[in-house]
Design a protein around this motif. Sequence first.
Motif, PDB file in Angstrom:
ATOM      1  N   TYR B  15       0.958  -1.115  -0.157  1.00 53.41           N
ATOM      2  CA  TYR B  15      -0.030   0.151   0.243  1.00 53.41           C
ATOM      3  C   TYR B  15       0.863   1.231   0.077  1.00 53.41           C
ATOM      4  CZ  TYR B  15      -3.892  -2.875   1.327  1.00 53.41           C
ATOM      5  OH  TYR B  15      -5.101  -3.891   1.242  1.00 53.41           O
ATOM      6  N   ASN B  18       4.187   1.191   1.862  1.00 50.51           N
ATOM      7  CA  ASN B  18       4.076   0.043   2.995  1.00 50.51           C
ATOM      8  C   ASN B  18       3.933  -1.292   2.295  1.00 50.51           C
ATOM      9  OD1 ASN B  18       3.509  -1.496   5.380  1.00 50.51           O
ATOM     10  ND2 ASN B  18       1.630  -0.442   5.708  1.00 50.51           N
ATOM     11  N   VAL B  20       3.356  -4.754   2.608  1.00 45.99           N
ATOM     12  CA  VAL B  20       2.627  -5.703   3.524  1.00 45.99           C
ATOM     13  C   VAL B  20       2.905  -7.179   3.528  1.00 45.99           C
ATOM     14  CG1 VAL B  20       0.334  -6.444   4.282  1.00 45.99           C
ATOM     15  CG2 VAL B  20       0.762  -4.088   3.648  1.00 45.99           C
ATOM     16  N   ALA B  39       1.257 -11.788  13.956  1.00 48.81           N
ATOM     17  CA  ALA B  39       0.967 -10.608  14.935  1.00 48.81           C
ATOM     18  C   ALA B  39      -0.070  -9.731  14.052  1.00 48.81           C
ATOM     19  CB  ALA B  39       2.235  -9.807  14.934  1.00 48.81           C
ATOM     20  N   SER B  40      -0.698  -8.664  15.179  1.00 48.10           N
ATOM     21  CA  SER B  40      -1.609  -7.885  14.419  1.00 48.10           C
ATOM     22  C   SER B  40      -0.811  -7.154  13.285  1.00 48.10           C
ATOM     23  CB  SER B  40      -2.378  -6.946  15.576  1.00 48.10           C
ATOM     24  OG  SER B  40      -3.258  -6.357  14.949  1.00 48.10           O
ATOM     25  N   GLY B  41      -1.740  -6.551  12.245  1.00 50.54           N
ATOM     26  CA  GLY B  41      -1.159  -5.946  11.177  1.00 50.54           C
ATOM     27  C   GLY B  41      -0.155  -6.448  10.322  1.00 50.54           C
ATOM     28  N   CYS B  42       0.241  -7.658  10.162  1.00 54.28           N
ATOM     29  CA  CYS B  42       1.039  -8.331   9.527  1.00 54.28           C
ATOM     30  C   CYS B  42       0.686  -8.907   8.213  1.00 54.28           C
ATOM     31  CB  CYS B  42       1.971  -9.241  10.255  1.00 54.28           C
ATOM     32  SG  CYS B  42       0.941 -11.114  10.629  1.00 54.28           S
ATOM     33  N   GLY B  43      -0.685  -8.544   7.932  1.00 51.15           N
ATOM     34  CA  GLY B  43      -0.834  -8.978   6.482  1.00 51.15           C
ATOM     35  C   GLY B  43      -1.885  -9.875   6.284  1.00 51.15           C
ATOM     36  N   LYS B  44      -2.465 -10.770   7.309  1.00 47.17           N
ATOM     37  CA  LYS B  44      -3.305 -11.956   7.458  1.00 47.17           C
ATOM     38  C   LYS B  44      -4.523 -11.549   6.511  1.00 47.17           C
ATOM     39  CE  LYS B  44      -3.331 -12.417  11.527  1.00 47.17           C
ATOM     40  NZ  LYS B  44      -2.560 -11.311  12.305  1.00 47.17           N
ATOM     41  N   SER B  45      -5.115 -10.312   6.973  1.00 50.48           N
ATOM     42  CA  SER B  45      -6.771  -9.921   6.685  1.00 50.48           C
ATOM     43  C   SER B  45      -6.397  -9.680   5.035  1.00 50.48           C
ATOM     44  CB  SER B  45      -7.126  -8.934   7.194  1.00 50.48           C
ATOM     45  OG  SER B  45      -7.619  -9.237   8.444  1.00 50.48           O
ATOM     46  N   THR B  46      -5.325  -8.965   4.817  1.00 52.96           N
ATOM     47  CA  THR B  46      -4.761  -8.843   3.359  1.00 52.96           C
ATOM     48  C   THR B  46      -4.636  -9.947   2.571  1.00 52.96           C
ATOM     49  OG1 THR B  46      -3.896  -6.743   4.261  1.00 52.96           O
ATOM     50  CG2 THR B  46      -3.230  -7.279   2.048  1.00 52.96           C
ATOM     51  N   LYS B  49      -8.108 -10.994   1.590  1.00 51.76           N
ATOM     52  CA  LYS B  49      -8.703 -10.102   0.616  1.00 51.76           C
ATOM     53  C   LYS B  49      -8.395 -10.293  -0.725  1.00 51.76           C
ATOM     54  CE  LYS B  49      -9.684  -6.147   3.842  1.00 51.76           C
ATOM     55  NZ  LYS B  49      -9.045  -4.944   4.437  1.00 51.76           N
ATOM     56  N   GLU B  55      -8.932  -7.359  -3.069  1.00 50.39           N
ATOM     57  CA  GLU B  55      -7.504  -6.568  -3.178  1.00 50.39           C
ATOM     58  C   GLU B  55      -6.732  -7.250  -4.298  1.00 50.39           C
ATOM     59  OE1 GLU B  55      -6.298  -3.768  -2.054  1.00 50.39           O
ATOM     60  OE2 GLU B  55      -7.664  -3.479  -0.184  1.00 50.39           O
TER      61      GLU B  55
HETATM   62  N1  LIG Z   1      -6.900  -0.560   2.494  1.00 49.98           N
HETATM   63  C1  LIG Z   1      -5.617  -0.118   2.903  1.00 49.98           C
HETATM   64  N2  LIG Z   1      -4.878   0.626   2.679  1.00 49.98           N
HETATM   65  C2  LIG Z   1      -3.775   1.023   3.171  1.00 49.98           C
HETATM   66  N3  LIG Z   1      -3.306   0.040   4.188  1.00 49.98           N
HETATM   67  C3  LIG Z   1      -3.849  -0.969   4.331  1.00 49.98           C
HETATM   68  C4  LIG Z   1      -5.004  -1.224   3.908  1.00 49.98           C
HETATM   69  N4  LIG Z   1      -5.731  -2.344   4.389  1.00 49.98           N
HETATM   70  C5  LIG Z   1      -4.735  -2.807   5.387  1.00 49.98           C
HETATM   71  N5  LIG Z   1      -3.366  -1.856   5.207  1.00 49.98           N
HETATM   72  C6  LIG Z   1      -2.202  -2.151   6.113  1.00 49.98           C
HETATM   73  O1  LIG Z   1      -1.729  -3.369   5.927  1.00 49.98           O
HETATM   74  C7  LIG Z   1      -1.177  -3.751   6.839  1.00 49.98           C
HETATM   75  C8  LIG Z   1      -1.943  -5.347   7.264  1.00 49.98           C
HETATM   76  O2  LIG Z   1      -2.965  -5.195   7.447  1.00 49.98           O
HETATM   77  P1  LIG Z   1      -4.028  -6.473   8.055  1.00 49.98           P
HETATM   78  O3  LIG Z   1      -3.923  -7.309   6.673  1.00 49.98           O
HETATM   79  O4  LIG Z   1      -5.234  -6.126   8.272  1.00 49.98           O
HETATM   80  O5  LIG Z   1      -3.368  -7.030   9.117  1.00 49.98           O
HETATM   81  P2  LIG Z   1      -3.728  -8.308  10.014  1.00 49.98           P
HETATM   82  O6  LIG Z   1      -5.108  -8.654   9.300  1.00 49.98           O
HETATM   83  O7  LIG Z   1      -2.791  -9.282   9.848  1.00 49.98           O
HETATM   84  O8  LIG Z   1      -3.738  -7.659  11.364  1.00 49.98           O
HETATM   85  C9  LIG Z   1      -1.441  -2.983   7.969  1.00 49.98           C
HETATM   86  O9  LIG Z   1      -0.054  -2.291   8.248  1.00 49.98           O
HETATM   87  C10 LIG Z   1      -2.483  -1.929   7.422  1.00 49.98           C
HETATM   88  O10 LIG Z   1      -2.294  -0.706   7.797  1.00 49.98           O
END
Ligand SMILES: Nc1ncnc2c1ncn2[C@@H]1O[C@H](COP(=O)(O)OP(=O)(O)O)[C@@H](O)[C@H]1O
Lengths: 273, 253
Positions: B15, B18, B20, B39-46, B49, B55
Motif C-alpha cells: 500500500y 508500506n 505488507v 502478529a496484528s497488522g502483518c497482513g493476514k486479512s490482506t 482479501k 484486493e
Molecule cells: N486499504 C488499505 N490501505 C492502506 N493500508 C492498508 C489497507 N488495508 C490494510 N492496510 C495495512 O496493511 C497492513 C496489514 O493489515 P491487515 O492485513 O489488516 O493485518 P492483519 O489482518 O494481519 O492484522 C497494516 O499495516 C495495514 O495498515
Amino acid sequence: MRRLINLKPSRSVGVMLGLLPFALIVIIYIAASDKRLAENPDDRLLPSFTQMGEAVERLAFEPSRRTGEYVFWEDTKSSLQRLGLGIGIAALIGFSIGTLTGSIPLVNSPLSPLLTVISLVPPLALLPILFIVFGLGELAKVALIVIGVAPFIARDIQRSAQEIPTEQLVKAQTLGASTWHILLRVLIPQLTPRLIAAVRLSLGTGWLFLIAAEAIASTDGLGYRIFLVRRYMSMDIILPYVAWITFLAFLFDWLLAQLSRKAFPWHHQGGKA
Amino acid sequence: MSAPMIEVKNLWKEYGNNVVLERMNLQVKAGEFITMVGASGCGKSTFLKMLLGMEEPTRGQLLLDGKPIPNEPDQARGIVFQQYSVFPHLSVEQNVILAREFERSPLLGKLFGRARREVLEEARALLAKVGLSHAAKQYPHELSGGMRQRLAIAQALIRRPRILLLDEPFGALDPGIRKDMHTLVHQLWQEHELTVFMVTHDISEGFALGTRLWVFDKLRRDDQAPEAYGANITYDLPVNRESLAQLKERDYG
Ligand SMILES: Nc1ncnc2c1ncn2[C@@H]1O[C@H](COP(=O)(O)OP(=O)(O)O)[C@@H](O)[C@H]1O
Ligand SMILES: [Mg+2]
C-alpha cells in the motif's frame, strides 16, 4: 446532599416539571392580556383567549362571505398540499441521489462535488429565479421546498450509505448479488429508516420555505394568511395560526417517528449486526 | 499428485510505501484446512482479501485452478468476518435464503410463493445443522454473538462455495462457545468438501482445527523503517491427527 447531576426527578415529577413552563407562559399571557385590555378594550397586541376563539370560529366554522369557503381549512389544505408535494419530491430525489452517490463510485465522482455546491446555495436567494421561471403559481412554491430540502436529504442519505459496513457489500457479492441486487435488497431497505429520520429533520426547513413562499406570492395558505392579517395587526388570528402550524409540525414528526418504529423495529433496537 | 487448487507465485502486496506481504510462494490443494496466525497488522486479512478478490496483488500471481483469481468477490468464495457479516434488516431465515434469491431472481432478488417455500426448506435444513432452528424468525440483533456467527456460516454455505474464508470469526466469542463453533466448522468443512482459510489469533485454535498452519512474520526487519519490508509465511506446518489429539487433551481435556 448529592451532586446536582445525580438528582433525577421521578416520572410524575418529570412530567409536571415539563408542563410547568407551558402553564407559566399561559398564566403570564392571560395576566398581561387582561391588563392591556382593561386599559384599552380595543388593544390588538395581546388578544384574550375569548377573542382568539371567536376569530378561529369565524375562520374555521363559518363560510367566508366572499367565497363561501371555510378559510381556515382551505388555508390548511393548500399549505399541506404544497408541503407534502415539496417534501415528497425532495425525499424521492434526495433518496435516489444519496443512495447512488453513496454506493456507486462512478456516480459519486461526477455528482458529489456538484451536490456539495448546490447545498451551499441559499434557497431563498433562488426564490426570485423560481418565480421568473415557474411563474407565481403552485410550481414555484413547491420547487422552493424541493430545492431547500432535497440537497440536505441527499447528503444525509449519502453519508448513511457510506456508513453501511463494507463487509456487508462484500458478503452480498459472495452470495452472488449483482449491483442491482445490492441496491434493492441490501442498501435501500437499510436506508429507508434513515430517510424517515432525514425527512423528520428537514420538516422544519420545509415549513420555513413554505411560509416564506406563501408570504411573498400566494392567494391562500397558512403563511399567506398570517402575513395578510399582519396589516390589520390581527393578533387574534396570527396567534392561533402559529399554534396550529406548530401542532401540525409536531403531529407529522410524531407520526413519522411512530411509522419508523413500527415498520423498522430492527433499526431501532439493533446495531449493524 | 493432483494439481494445486491455489497457487501463489512470488506475490507482493504494497500500500504505497508500506510493503505488507513479500515474496510469497505457496501451493494449496483442494480440501485443505489452513489456519493463519501472526502478529496484528502483518497482513493476514490482506491475504484473505486477495483470495476474495477485494484486493489485487501488487506483483506476482495468485492463481485459482491455474488462472488468475477473479478480481471481485463471487459465490465460489464464501466469507465470514468477525462482525457485520449478516444483514441486520433480515430475519435469520431471510438471511440464509438471500443467496438463493440472488441466484434465482435476477430482476427482483426476491422469491415468492412456491419458489420461496422451496428455498426456505433448504434453509431450514442448513439452520438445523448449525443449531439455529429455534431462531429462524428472529433478527440478528436478537441473537448472541455465537448465534450470529453460526448464521453467517449458514448464510455463506447455502450456495456451496468451494472456498470458505474466515477472518477471526470467533475472536469475539467466549471460550466455551468457541469450542462448539470449532466442532461445527470442522464438521461443515468435511460435509461440504470445503477448502478453508481461517485467520485466528489463538494458536491452539489453529492447531486444533486445521490440516496446515501458517505463521505470518517478517523475515527481514528494519527498525528505522518498519514499512520497508513485508511479511511472509515463516512456518508452514502440517498439522497431523496426533498433534491435534494431544492438543485437544491439553486444552479441553
Ligand atoms: N486499504 C488499505 N490501505 C492502506 N493500508 C492498508 C489497507 N488495508 C490494510 N492496510 C495495512 O496493511 C497492513 C496489514 O493489515 P491487515 O492485513 O489488516 O493485518 P492483519 O489482518 O494481519 O492484522 C497494516 O499495516 C495495514 O495498515
Ligand atoms: Mg485482520
